[in-house]
Structures are given as C-alpha cells and as structure tokens.
Enzyme design. Structure first.
Site, mmCIF file in Angstrom:
data_model
loop_
_atom_site.group_PDB
_atom_site.id
_atom_site.type_symbol
_atom_site.label_atom_id
_atom_site.label_comp_id
_atom_site.label_asym_id
_atom_site.label_seq_id
_atom_site.Cartn_x
_atom_site.Cartn_y
_atom_site.Cartn_z
ATOM 1 N N LYS A 153 0.841 -1.215 0.000
ATOM 2 C CA LYS A 153 0.000 0.000 0.000
ATOM 3 C C LYS A 153 0.878 1.268 0.000
ATOM 4 O O LYS A 153 0.666 2.166 -0.804
ATOM 5 C CB LYS A 153 -0.915 0.017 1.235
ATOM 6 N N ARG A 173 -9.745 0.905 8.749
ATOM 7 C CA ARG A 173 -9.262 -0.439 9.033
ATOM 8 C C ARG A 173 -10.258 -1.251 9.842
ATOM 9 O O ARG A 173 -9.992 -2.399 10.162
ATOM 10 C CB ARG A 173 -7.988 -0.313 9.835
ATOM 11 N N ARG A 181 11.443 -6.398 4.767
ATOM 12 C CA ARG A 181 11.355 -4.930 4.684
ATOM 13 C C ARG A 181 12.341 -4.264 5.646
ATOM 14 O O ARG A 181 12.526 -4.698 6.773
ATOM 15 C CB ARG A 181 9.943 -4.467 5.027
ATOM 16 N N ARG A 204 11.553 -2.940 11.334
ATOM 17 C CA ARG A 204 10.471 -2.497 12.220
ATOM 18 C C ARG A 204 10.116 -3.575 13.231
ATOM 19 O O ARG A 204 10.063 -4.757 12.894
ATOM 20 C CB ARG A 204 9.225 -2.184 11.368
ATOM 21 N N ARG A 240 -0.593 -9.141 13.128
ATOM 22 C CA ARG A 240 -1.133 -8.149 12.183
ATOM 23 C C ARG A 240 -2.022 -8.817 11.140
ATOM 24 O O ARG A 240 -3.055 -8.276 10.759
ATOM 25 C CB ARG A 240 0.027 -7.405 11.499
HETATM 26 P P1 AP5 Z 1 4.840 -1.682 1.813
HETATM 27 O O1 AP5 Z 1 4.532 -0.808 0.646
HETATM 28 O O2 AP5 Z 1 5.632 -1.112 2.918
HETATM 29 O O3 AP5 Z 1 3.473 -2.372 2.348
HETATM 30 P P2 AP5 Z 1 2.268 -1.774 3.145
HETATM 31 O O4 AP5 Z 1 1.063 -2.457 2.636
HETATM 32 O O5 AP5 Z 1 2.271 -0.278 3.096
HETATM 33 O O6 AP5 Z 1 2.663 -2.298 4.586
HETATM 34 P P3 AP5 Z 1 2.479 -1.655 6.011
HETATM 35 O O7 AP5 Z 1 3.279 -2.503 6.964
HETATM 36 O O8 AP5 Z 1 2.793 -0.195 6.011
HETATM 37 O O9 AP5 Z 1 1.016 -1.888 6.242
HETATM 38 P P4 AP5 Z 1 0.340 -2.097 7.550
HETATM 39 O O10 AP5 Z 1 -1.058 -1.903 7.079
HETATM 40 O O11 AP5 Z 1 0.601 -3.308 8.300
HETATM 41 O O12 AP5 Z 1 1.010 -0.992 8.478
HETATM 42 P P5 AP5 Z 1 0.676 0.527 8.793
HETATM 43 O O13 AP5 Z 1 1.926 1.282 8.689
HETATM 44 O O14 AP5 Z 1 -0.542 1.006 8.088
HETATM 45 O O15 AP5 Z 1 5.560 -3.000 1.250
HETATM 46 C C1 AP5 Z 1 6.014 -3.994 2.149
HETATM 47 C C2 AP5 Z 1 7.368 -4.544 1.657
HETATM 48 O O16 AP5 Z 1 7.173 -5.236 0.418
HETATM 49 C C3 AP5 Z 1 8.394 -3.446 1.386
HETATM 50 O O17 AP5 Z 1 9.648 -3.924 1.754
HETATM 51 C C4 AP5 Z 1 8.321 -3.233 -0.142
HETATM 52 O O18 AP5 Z 1 9.543 -2.808 -0.679
HETATM 53 C C5 AP5 Z 1 7.948 -4.633 -0.628
HETATM 54 N N1 AP5 Z 1 7.099 -4.628 -1.826
HETATM 55 C C6 AP5 Z 1 6.079 -3.767 -2.107
HETATM 56 N N2 AP5 Z 1 5.512 -4.103 -3.304
HETATM 57 C C7 AP5 Z 1 6.167 -5.214 -3.730
HETATM 58 C C8 AP5 Z 1 6.037 -6.052 -4.893
HETATM 59 N N3 AP5 Z 1 5.124 -5.828 -5.856
HETATM 60 N N4 AP5 Z 1 6.879 -7.108 -5.005
HETATM 61 C C9 AP5 Z 1 7.813 -7.358 -4.053
HETATM 62 N N5 AP5 Z 1 7.984 -6.607 -2.940
HETATM 63 C C10 AP5 Z 1 7.167 -5.546 -2.781
HETATM 64 O O19 AP5 Z 1 0.238 0.374 10.344
HETATM 65 C C11 AP5 Z 1 1.158 0.031 11.340
HETATM 66 C C12 AP5 Z 1 0.439 -0.059 12.674
HETATM 67 O O20 AP5 Z 1 -0.162 1.231 12.991
HETATM 68 C C13 AP5 Z 1 -0.750 -1.040 12.727
HETATM 69 O O21 AP5 Z 1 -0.341 -2.354 13.006
HETATM 70 C C14 AP5 Z 1 -1.589 -0.421 13.863
HETATM 71 O O22 AP5 Z 1 -1.048 -0.709 15.132
HETATM 72 C C15 AP5 Z 1 -1.445 1.061 13.613
HETATM 73 N N6 AP5 Z 1 -2.478 1.596 12.696
HETATM 74 C C16 AP5 Z 1 -2.276 2.204 11.499
HETATM 75 N N7 AP5 Z 1 -3.437 2.564 10.936
HETATM 76 C C17 AP5 Z 1 -4.414 2.155 11.777
HETATM 77 C C18 AP5 Z 1 -5.842 2.234 11.742
HETATM 78 N N8 AP5 Z 1 -6.474 2.808 10.702
HETATM 79 N N9 AP5 Z 1 -6.538 1.705 12.778
HETATM 80 C C19 AP5 Z 1 -5.897 1.159 13.841
HETATM 81 N N10 AP5 Z 1 -4.546 1.052 13.938
HETATM 82 C C20 AP5 Z 1 -3.813 1.552 12.918
#
Ligand code: AP5
Length: 213
Positions: free
Chosen positions: A13, A88, A127, A160, A171
């Site tokens: 994402k 979410r 990552r 991380r 997660r």
């Molecule tokens: P990346 O682009 O980083 O993936 P992502 O989907 O953005 O992953 P996140 O970990 O950011 O999502 P998340 O939803 O768990 O965490 P968030 O930060 O929102 O890609 C991942 C890896 O794959 C990278 O290394 C990239 O290079 C690689 N990659 C990408 N595309 C690829 C491809 N096509 N092929 C190969 N490799 C690829 O949330 C973190 C925490 O915050 C949550 O756990 C929660 O505690 C809190 N939080 C955030 N938002 C909320 C909410 N709305 N409600 C409640 N808690 C929340």
C-alpha cells in the site's frame, strides 16, 4: 478524488501510494505513518500508541479517526487524498463516510491489493525502513543502493519491531478479523476494485491505475 488503498500488512500500500501521489498529484494520508511520526516526536499520543503498534494490534478507532479528521479539517485533502491504512475497521469506515458526507464529499474508489499470507510474511520480514524519512526498502525486491543505508539521507535502515515474525502473525489476524469486513462495507456501494498484488512494483502500479481509470 478520494481513494482508499486496502490490503493486508505489507501488501504494498505504502509503496504504491507514493507512486499514485506522483501520478495524480493528491497527497497520501497514511495513519501508520502519522502514528510513527507521533512516536518519533515523543508526543503523548506517540507514547500511548507505541506498545500497541509494536505488538501488531490495532490502535483505537477514536485515535485514528481523530488523526484523519484533523488532516481533512486542515485542508490537506482539499484536492483529494489517497487513504493508506485507513479505514481499518467498519467503525472507521462509517466515521469516514459520515465525515465526508458532512463536507459534501464521498469516497470515489476502494482499491484492494490482494496478496497471499505467504507473500505477506516474505514482504514484511524482508522490509527495512528509514527511521528518518520513513522510506521503505526490501532486502530482495527493492534493495537500497548502498547496503543498509537509506538512498535519500544515508540513515541506517531498521527492521520495524512489528515486522518480526510473531508480530506479522498478529497483524495478519487483525487484518482478517477487523479489516477484511471493511471491504464488505464498501462492496454494496459498488466502490471496491480488487487488484492482484503479486508481480513487480511496476506491474501492480499499472493494474492500480488501470482500475482507477
Ligand atoms: P509496503 O509498501 O511497505 O506495504 P504496506 O502495505 O504499506 O505495509 P504496512 O506494513 O505499512 O502496512 P500495515 O497496514 O501493516 O502498516 P501501517 O503502517 O498502516 O511494502 C512492504 C514490503 O514489500 C516493502 O519492503 C516493499 O519494498 C515490498 N514490496 C512492495 N511491493 C512489492 C512487490 N510488488 N513485489 C515485491 N515486494 C514488494 O500500520 C502500522 C500499525 O499502525 C498497525 O499495526 C496499527 O497498530 C497502527 N495503525 C495504522 N493505521 C491504523 C488504523 N487505521 N486503525 C488502527 N490502527 C492503525
């Protein structure tokens, strides 16, 4: 244009949102990035959410809804936005709809990036992120130019805490239990477009822009 990017942790994402920002000229609003910034700043909010985030569990609806409302009220999304990691839970989706409704706006599309649980584990465990600007790399799929260092500012990349294998499982469970129902919420509105998240970053981007139209 208000787009929601959905998908399991590590679906890509954030990676895709940054490219969509360049293409469509609207900002990325990532609740994960906002929460991590709050942690870095050492604010009360950051201290409050740190342990929850590290455990892989979701932060409370009230906190993230308030963060998003603050951005909209400040005019950050006046030209549109790419919502990354929000909503979410169904409660967050309802709050978003109510907020947009009150402003005479609406969600234009919900882009759901589909990747298997196995890919989620591979992507998250490989990552590495920059603690300074939040840039995201992957040991195998998107290595930095200089090993272990951010391309933009040379900072040492970190693994991380919530990218450790036991936290990835937590997660994923949260995603299947709390976040997958958000798709069911938007489905009857005809807004959901599911995109295959496997293949290269460029291939996934082409699918997403094709789905946006
Ligand atoms: P990346 O682009 O980083 O993936 P992502 O989907 O953005 O992953 P996140 O970990 O950011 O999502 P998340 O939803 O768990 O965490 P968030 O930060 O929102 O890609 C991942 C890896 O794959 C990278 O290394 C990239 O290079 C690689 N990659 C990408 N595309 C690829 C491809 N096509 N092929 C190969 N490799 C690829 O949330 C973190 C925490 O915050 C949550 O756990 C929660 O505690 C809190 N939080 C955030 N938002 C909320 C909410 N709305 N409600 C409640 N808690 C929340």
């Amino acid at each position: 244009m208000i787009l929601i990017l959905m998908g399991p942790p590590g679906a890509g994402k954030g990676t895709q949102a940054k490219q969509l920002v360049d293409k469509y000229g609207i900002p990325q609003l990532s609740t994960g990035d906002m929460l991590r910034a709050a942690r870095r700043s050492g604010s009360d909010l950051g201290n409050k959410v740190a342990a929850i985030m590290d455990s892989g569990k979701l932060v409370s609806d009230e906190i993230v809804i308030a963060l998003i409302e603050e951005k909209f009220d400040a005019g950050d999304a006046k030209e549109g936005a790419i919502l990354d990691g929000f909503p979410r839970t169904p409660a967050q989706a309802e709050a978003l709809d109510a907020m947009l409704d009150a402003k005479g706006r609406k969600v234009d599309a919900v882009l759901s990036i589909h990747v298997s649980d196995e890919d989620v584990v591979r992507r998250n465990s490989g990552r590495r992120t920059c603690p300074v600007d939040g840039a995201s790399y992957h040991l195998e799929f998107k290595p930095p130019k200089r090993e272990g260092l951010c391309d933009h500012d040379g900072a040492a990349l970190v693994h991380r805490e919530d990218d450790m294998p036991d936290k990835i499982r937590v997660r994923l469970e949260a995603y299947h239990r709390d976040t997958a129902p958000v798709l069911a919420y938007f489905e009857p509105k005809g807004l959901v477009k599911t995109v295959d998240g496997t293949g290269s970053i460029a291939e996934v981007f082409a699918r997403l822009t094709g789905a946006i139209g």
